[in-house]
Design an enzyme around this catalytic site. Structure first.
Site, short mmCIF file in Angstrom:
data_model
loop_
_atom_site.label_atom_id
_atom_site.label_comp_id
_atom_site.label_asym_id
_atom_site.label_seq_id
_atom_site.Cartn_x
_atom_site.Cartn_y
_atom_site.Cartn_z
N HIS A 105 47.82 47.19 23.60
CA HIS A 105 46.63 47.08 24.45
C HIS A 105 46.97 46.08 25.57
O HIS A 105 47.79 45.18 25.37
CB HIS A 105 45.49 46.54 23.58
CG HIS A 105 44.15 46.49 24.24
ND1 HIS A 105 43.79 45.50 25.12
CD2 HIS A 105 43.07 47.29 24.13
CE1 HIS A 105 42.55 45.69 25.51
NE2 HIS A 105 42.08 46.78 24.93
N CYS A 137 42.78 51.04 27.90
CA CYS A 137 43.42 49.74 28.16
C CYS A 137 44.83 49.68 27.57
O CYS A 137 45.24 48.63 27.05
CB CYS A 137 42.58 48.58 27.63
SG CYS A 137 40.98 48.48 28.40
N1 PLP Z 1 43.91 44.77 21.01
C1 PLP Z 1 43.52 45.99 20.62
C2 PLP Z 1 44.45 46.82 19.77
C3 PLP Z 1 42.29 46.49 21.01
O1 PLP Z 1 41.90 47.71 20.63
C4 PLP Z 1 41.45 45.67 21.81
C5 PLP Z 1 40.15 46.18 22.30
O2 PLP Z 1 39.98 47.37 22.49
C6 PLP Z 1 41.89 44.39 22.16
C7 PLP Z 1 43.12 43.96 21.74
C8 PLP Z 1 41.05 43.48 22.98
O3 PLP Z 1 39.90 43.11 22.31
P1 PLP Z 1 38.70 42.35 23.05
O4 PLP Z 1 38.40 43.14 24.29
O5 PLP Z 1 37.61 42.36 22.06
O6 PLP Z 1 39.20 40.97 23.36
#
Ligand code: PLP
Length: 408
Positions: A121, A364
Site C-alpha cells: 500500500h 492506493c
Molecule cells: N496498509 C494497508 C495494507 C492498507 O490496506 C491500508 C489502508 O487501506 C493502509 C496500510 C493504510 O491505512 P490507514 O489509511 O488506515 O492509515
C-alpha cells in the site's frame, strides 16, 4: 460451516437499504462497519466521563485516563504484547511514518538498502521514498510470483549486509495475499535487518501474535478492525522503541522542556505528541473486546470458508479474472477482479444500483496494479459480518453488469 451471520444484527448500518435494496457491504478492506458495542462505549464515554487524559487531578480526567490506558492494554493483549509496547497513532499510515522517519533518519545512509515488496500500500512505500531521498538509501522491491505470492527466492537473493530494513505487508489489500511473515522476518533478521510489518489488513483477518512474528515493528489501523477512524497503533520491540527518536514533538511526549533542549517521556508516551484521540482509543478497545469474543481463529476460519465460496462462485463467470492466490491458505478475504474489459468503475456503479458496495480503483497500491497490467481493479472485501448471501448478491449483480455490457 463457521456461521457468524448472527453478528449482522450488531451492525446498525447493515440494516439500512440503499437505492431501495438491502445494503450488501463488500468494501470492508477500505474501512469496516462498527458494531453497536463500539458505538455505545464511545457514546457513554462522551456522555459520562470525557476529559483530557494524563493531565487533570480530578475524577473525570482520572476516569478518562484509566479508560484510555485500559484500551492500550486490550490492544496489547490482542497481539500478545506488553502494554508499554503499544503507541497509539492516527492509524497505520502514521505508525509507518513514525518508523520510517523516527528510525530511518537516524539509521540509514547512502549505500544502505530498504527492501519493500511489489504488494505494498502507498502507506508503506511513500514514507520510505521520502526517507530514502533524504538519506541516500536505495529502495529495492521484491516481486510477486505468477500466482500472486511473494517471490521468496528473490527475497533471499536480495538480502545482504546492505539491507537495513525490510518492510512488508502481512496481507495485501489488493490481492489478499498473506505472505509468510515469520519466515520473512527470520530471513531478514539473519542479515541484521530491521523488520517492519504493515498489519493494517492482517490484524483484522487472522490472529496476530507479535511474539511469533519475529518483527521489530507492527503497524495497524482501528477503523479496519471494527473500531473508529483516527486511531491505530504501532507495536515495537521494547529495546527498539527505547532507542528510537520521536517522530513528532509537542505536549504529552516530554519529560522536561528547557530553552536549549528537551527530554522525552517514557515509552510509549514519547510517541504520542499532543492530545491523543481519546475516545477513539477507547472505541478501539471495545472493538478488540468484540473481536476477542468471536475469537480471531474463528474469524480466520469464517473468512477462509467465505473466500473459498466466493472464488468458486466467481469461477462460474468465465469473464471474471481474479487477481490473487487461488488457495485460501495463502490469502484473506479481499478479492480483486476484472470483468472482461468493463471498467471497474462501471462495474461498481451498476452494482451500487443494486445496493452492493464494492471498491474500484488502484486501492492506493499503484505499483501493484501496474504490475497486474490494469489501471484499476474491482474489489470485494469481507469482514466478520459478511455472508454467503452477500457473495451470491455480488455474483447476481455481476451477471447484470454482463447483460448491460453484453459480455458473453
Ligand atoms: N496498509 C494497508 C495494507 C492498507 O490496506 C491500508 C489502508 O487501506 C493502509 C496500510 C493504510 O491505512 P490507514 O489509511 O488506515 O492509515
Amino acid at each position: 460451516m463457521n456461521d457468524l451471520s448472527h453478528l449482522r444484527l450488531d451492525f446498525p448500518v447493515l440494516q439500512r437499504r440503499v437505492h431501495g435494496k438491502p445494503l450488501v457491504f463488500l468494501d470492508s478492506a477500505a474501512s469496516s462497519q462498527k458494531p453497536k458495542q463500539v458505538l455505545d462505549v464511545m457514546d457513554a464515554a462522551y456522555r459520562t466521563y470525557y476529559a483530557n487524559v494524563h493531565r487533570g487531578a480530578y475524577l473525570l480526567s482520572e476516569e478518562s485516563t484509566a479508560a484510555y490506558e485500559q484500551a492500550r492494554g486490550k490492544v496489547a493483549r490482542f497481539i500478545n504484547a506488553a502494554r508499554a509496547e503499544i503507541a497509539f497513532t492516527r492509524g497505520a499510515t502514521t505508525a509507518l511514518n513514525t518508523v520510517a522517519f523516527g528510525w530511518g533518519m537516524d539509521h540509514l545512509r547512502a549505500g544502505d538498502r530498504i527492501v519493500l515488496t511489489m504488494m505494498e500500500h502507498h502507506a508503506n512505500v511513500v514514507p520510505w521514498q521520502l526517507v530514502a531521498r533524504r538519506t541516500g538509501a536505495e529502495l529495492v522491491y521484491v516481486p510477486m510470483t505468477d500466482d500472486y505470492r511473494l517471490d521468496l527466492k528473490r527475497l533471499s537473493e536480495l538480502l545482504d549486509e546492505r539491507v537495513k530494513v525490510v518492510s512488508f505487508t502481512g496481507m495485501s489489500n489488493v490481492t489478499g495475499t498473506m505472505p509468510p511473515v515469520a519466515e520473512i522476518a527470520g530471513l531478514a533478521r539473519q542479515c541484521g535487518s530491521l523488520v517492519v510489518v504493515d498489519a493494517a489488513q492482517l490484524v483484522t483477518h487472522a490472529p496476530v501474535d507479535v511474539q511469533q512474528l519475529g518483527a521489530d515493528f507492527v503497524a495497524f489501523s482501528g477503523h479496519k478492525m471494527l473500531g473508529p477512524t483516527g486511531i491505530g497503533a504501532l507495536w515495537g520491540r521494547p529495546e527498539v522503541l527505547e532507542e528510537m527518536e520521536p517522530f513528532e514533538g509537542g505536549g504529552e511526549m516530554i519529560s522536561d522542556v528547557r530553552l536549549d533542549g528537551s527530554t522525552w517521556a517514557p515509552v510509549p508516551h514519547k510517541f504520542e505528541a499532543g492530545t491523543p484521540p481519546i475516545i477513539e482509543a477507547i472505541g478501539l478497545g471495545a472493538a478488540v473486546d468484540y473481536l476477542d469474543k468471536i475469537g480471531m481463529e474463528s474469524v480466520r476460519r469464517h473468512e477462509m470458508e467465505l473466500t473459498a465460496y466466493a472464488l468458486s462462485r466467481l469461477a462460474e463467470l468465465p469473464a471474471v479474472r481474479v487477481f490473487g492466490p487461488a488457495e485460501v491458505d495463502h490469502r484473506g478475504g479481499v478479492i480483486s477482479f476484472a470483468l472482461a474489459d468493463v471498467h471497474p468503475h462501471d462495474v461498481a456503479t451498476i452494482l451500487d444500483q443494486d445496493g452492493i458496495a464494492i471498491r474500484a480503483g488502484h486501492h492506493c497500491a499503484k505499483p501493484l496494479t501496474r504490475t497486474l497490467g490494469v489501471p484499476a481493479t474491482a474489489r470485494a472485501s469481507f469482514q466478520v459480518y459478511t455472508t454467503r448471501e452477500d457473495v451470491d448478491a455480488l455474483v447476481d449483480g455481476l451477471r447484470r453488469v454482463q447483460e448491460v455490457f453484453r459480455v458473453d
